[in-house]
Design a protein around this motif. Sequence first.
Motif, PDB file in Angstrom:
ATOM      1  N   GLY A 134       0.798  -1.224   0.000  1.00 14.10           N
ATOM      2  CA  GLY A 134       0.000   0.000   0.000  1.00 14.10           C
ATOM      3  C   GLY A 134       0.827   1.270   0.000  1.00 14.10           C
ATOM      4  N   GLY A 135       2.157   1.119  -0.102  1.00 15.41           N
ATOM      5  CA  GLY A 135       3.020   2.294  -0.168  1.00 15.41           C
ATOM      6  C   GLY A 135       4.000   2.432   0.975  1.00 15.41           C
ATOM      7  N   GLY A 136       3.878   1.566   1.990  1.00 22.72           N
ATOM      8  CA  GLY A 136       4.865   1.555   3.067  1.00 22.72           C
ATOM      9  C   GLY A 136       4.485   2.344   4.300  1.00 22.72           C
ATOM     10  N   ILE A 137       3.509   3.232   4.205  1.00 21.85           N
ATOM     11  CA  ILE A 137       3.032   3.998   5.363  1.00 21.85           C
ATOM     12  C   ILE A 137       1.665   3.452   5.759  1.00 21.85           C
ATOM     13  N   TYR A 138       1.541   3.023   7.020  1.00 18.97           N
ATOM     14  CA  TYR A 138       0.281   2.434   7.463  1.00 18.97           C
ATOM     15  C   TYR A 138      -0.833   3.478   7.449  1.00 18.97           C
ATOM     16  N   PRO A 139      -1.965   3.203   6.785  1.00 18.22           N
ATOM     17  CA  PRO A 139      -3.029   4.211   6.603  1.00 18.22           C
ATOM     18  C   PRO A 139      -4.101   4.226   7.683  1.00 18.22           C
ATOM     19  N   GLY A 140      -3.922   3.452   8.765  1.00 17.35           N
ATOM     20  CA  GLY A 140      -4.936   3.456   9.820  1.00 17.35           C
ATOM     21  C   GLY A 140      -6.112   2.547   9.535  1.00 17.35           C
ATOM     22  N   THR A 141      -5.890   1.521   8.743  1.00 13.15           N
ATOM     23  CA  THR A 141      -6.956   0.638   8.269  1.00 13.15           C
ATOM     24  C   THR A 141      -7.827   0.079   9.397  1.00 13.15           C
ATOM     25  N   CYS A 142      -7.196  -0.342  10.495  1.00 19.98           N
ATOM     26  CA  CYS A 142      -7.920  -1.076  11.544  1.00 19.98           C
ATOM     27  C   CYS A 142      -8.427  -0.186  12.678  1.00 19.98           C
ATOM     28  N   GLN A 143      -8.211   1.107  12.585  1.00 21.32           N
ATOM     29  CA  GLN A 143      -8.497   1.981  13.727  1.00 21.32           C
ATOM     30  C   GLN A 143      -9.952   1.909  14.181  1.00 21.32           C
ATOM     31  N   GLN A 144     -10.874   1.818  13.241  1.00 22.08           N
ATOM     32  CA  GLN A 144     -12.298   1.847  13.587  1.00 22.08           C
ATOM     33  C   GLN A 144     -12.928   0.463  13.735  1.00 22.08           C
ATOM     34  N   LEU A 145     -12.096  -0.591  13.647  1.00 23.91           N
ATOM     35  CA  LEU A 145     -12.661  -1.942  13.647  1.00 23.91           C
ATOM     36  C   LEU A 145     -12.904  -2.498  15.042  1.00 23.91           C
ATOM     37  N   GLY A 146     -12.224  -1.944  16.050  1.00 26.24           N
ATOM     38  CA  GLY A 146     -12.411  -2.433  17.418  1.00 26.24           C
ATOM     39  C   GLY A 146     -11.953  -3.863  17.611  1.00 26.24           C
ATOM     40  N   LEU A 147     -10.871  -4.247  16.969  1.00 33.35           N
ATOM     41  CA  LEU A 147     -10.391  -5.628  17.045  1.00 33.35           C
ATOM     42  C   LEU A 147      -9.890  -5.952  18.450  1.00 33.35           C
ATOM     43  N   SER A 148     -10.149  -7.186  18.879  1.00 30.68           N
ATOM     44  CA  SER A 148      -9.677  -7.601  20.203  1.00 30.68           C
ATOM     45  C   SER A 148      -9.133  -9.024  20.213  1.00 30.68           C
ATOM     46  N   ALA A 149      -9.456  -9.812  19.194  1.00 28.09           N
ATOM     47  CA  ALA A 149      -8.997 -11.205  19.152  1.00 28.09           C
ATOM     48  C   ALA A 149      -7.517 -11.259  18.793  1.00 28.09           C
TER      49      ALA A 149
END
Length: 302
Positions: A119-134
């Motif tokens: 994706g270009g090497g800079i993390y775009p914040g993909t998971c910020q709104q997902l609320g992942l916990s597993a």
Amino acid sequence: MANASTSPQNTAGYTGRFAPSPSGPLHFGSLIAALGSYLQAKSQAGRWLVRIEDIDTPRTQPGADSAILTALESFGLQWDGEIWYQSQRLERYQSIFQQLRQQGLIYGCQCSRKQISDGGGIYPGTCQQLGLSAEPLAWRLCSPAATGFTDLVFGPQQIDAALAAEHYVVKRRDGLFSYQLVVVVDDWDQGITQVIRGADLLTMTSRQQHLFWLLGAAAPDYGHLPLAVTAPGQKLSKQNHARPLQAWPLTQSMAAALTVLGHPPPAELAGAPVSELLAWALGNWQLRQVPQQLEVRCPDFA
């Protein structure tokens, strides 16, 4: 800024440090960083601490820490106080991690390195709104750093805005804490007032300054030293199988490192023992004489 855990405060004036990774023996590039940080500390009548950064346990080589300390002693670089090991401070890092999590500053991420690279090497914040916990997840800090700071050697610096704003990892998917987190906690706890280190970490400085601020702590001043390279862009490193310092004459290595740092020994000290070279350097050290070069070609022997 709220602070859920306290840290010892420095009351001893100047405190610097050298923090090698025990992933192999010291090489010429390591000597430049160790010598520069030592001379800066001692020229300020300060303390010089040594910290073994063994947080990345898969890369740690058995016996490398002892070899590093022996090499420092052979160059007359005697540290003050006890040696700290990051592997012995996991509870402290976890407490800071929990503090940041309670403040809502970190979130879980399931993205792979390949996905980020593609994706270009800079993390775009993909998971910020997902609320992942597993589990397993990497955990990222979502508070953008400043884009500028002043370096003690290179002067005013401007960091790429995307890099400064990137949500970087503070705890890895494998459960290990990241360098970016632990180096700040360690510098805080040891009361480090000035960090003198290699220029490969120059662009990470604003992140670390910002994390100090988030923790309610004063950041040290930072100065960066030229990197020894074998060719443009090819850093001399343990991963690149750089030859260990023990393989080369002490006086030759010391004189070469001082030259890289802008302090070439005078002709009358040619061939002088390390103790005399170090005494001369201590009497003549000026940080402003360090070249403002990101890279310098390492000598043939290194």
